[in-house]
Structure formats: structure tokens, C-alpha cells
Write an enzyme that holds these catalytic residues in place. Sequence first.
Site, PDB file in Angstrom:
ATOM      1  CB  CYS A 108      -0.966  -0.016   1.184  1.00 28.44           C
ATOM      2  SG  CYS A 108      -0.185   0.112   2.812  1.00 28.44           S
ATOM      3  CG  HIS A 159      -4.430  -0.120   3.868  1.00 26.72           C
ATOM      4  ND1 HIS A 159      -3.614  -0.820   2.994  1.00 26.72           N
ATOM      5  CD2 HIS A 159      -5.505   0.280   3.132  1.00 26.72           C
ATOM      6  CE1 HIS A 159      -4.186  -0.851   1.795  1.00 26.72           C
ATOM      7  NE2 HIS A 159      -5.329  -0.190   1.853  1.00 26.72           N
ATOM      8  CG  ASN A 171      -7.439  -0.513  -1.418  1.00 29.01           C
ATOM      9  OD1 ASN A 171      -6.475  -0.488  -0.654  1.00 29.01           O
ATOM     10  ND2 ASN A 171      -8.489  -1.296  -1.214  1.00 29.01           N
TER      11      ASN A 171
END
Length: 201
Positions: A108, A159, A171
Site C-alpha cells: 500500500c 494502511h 487501493n
Amino acid sequence: MRKFFIFSATLFIFCFFIGTSAKTTSSSTKKSTAAGDPGVYDSEYVHDEKVITKKVTQLKDDQQVILMSGTFDQLNDIIVENELLKSFENWRGTRYSWGGDSKSGIDCSALTRRVYREVFEFELPRVSVDQAQRGVHISKSELRPGDILFFRPENRVNHTAVYVGNSLFINASSSQGVVLSSLENKYWGKYFKYGVRIAEK
């Protein structure tokens, strides 16, 4: 002859000790590396591509309305949205890999960093917690295209993602790879903490 035998035995023990130490060190390093790997942290996340496609269409429709009579900030947001969508297409489908930073696998914070580099020509820190400290924290209602989203799944994983608009964000999902997700999704809505606006970009 006896001296040669003692020397050979000593050499064998020394080599065996070094070899065992190397294996132990290698094994410890692997365990240490694996200890930081969050694994599949979003297995509960259900990705609905139909919903995402609908939201992208809505975003494009809204852009057409804004182009007719929008403010300068709104027009600027449209430019950013489209550049972010281009960057997403560049990474779309890339599998999630903890510590990865390439088309063969990415995590991420690396994805967030890459998107910022491509869209804003701005270099973010590599680690998610450092990225979250590079700007001003904002609420969900204040989000604008290009803001960083910070999540804390299960209160154990940091995240980050990049906000596009109309609840959509780029994402690096551990279960889905690189996808567009929505803050209206039950999973991401549950674990969203705050947005971060990077003023310098």
C-alpha cells in the site's frame, strides 16, 4: 601425522560451526522479515466491481456538469481526478506483495508513493506511518482528490491509499491487488481513521 589429524579435525569443527551459524542467521532473518508481514489483512473485504464502475460513471458525469460552470478549485480537482485515474490504470491488477515496489508486486505505501510520484512529481516517504505524518489530518467530509487515506484494519495494520473522488480511492488491497475501492464499502468505512492533505504537492 598426528598434528595433521588434529588440524583437520579442528578445521572440520570450525567449518561446521560457521555453516550452522549462517543457517541460523539466515533462518532468523527470514523469521524477522516475516514477522512484519501483515498477510491478508482485508480478507473480509468484498470487492463489487459493478458498484465501482457505477461510481466512476457518476464521477465522470459530475465532471461534465462542473466543466460548464465550476469554480477554479473544482476544475483543478477534475484535472487531478483524471490524472489519478490514469495512474490507477497503470497499476490496475498488480498483485499485493508486502515490501513490494514494482509491477510484479506492490504494497500500500509503495503504491501511494508511486501514484504521488506519477501525478504530482512529489516524493513521499516509503512507510505508511511516515506518509500519514507529512500533512494535515482531515475528516472524511473534507476529502479532495489527491488526499491520502489512512486506515487501521483490525487495529494492527497501517494502511494507506489515495483518494480520487466520489468516495473512490486507489487501493493496494491484500486480497484483491490494486483496485479502485469505495469509502462507502462496509469494510473500508469501518477501518477509516482520517485523511491526510499534503500541502507541499
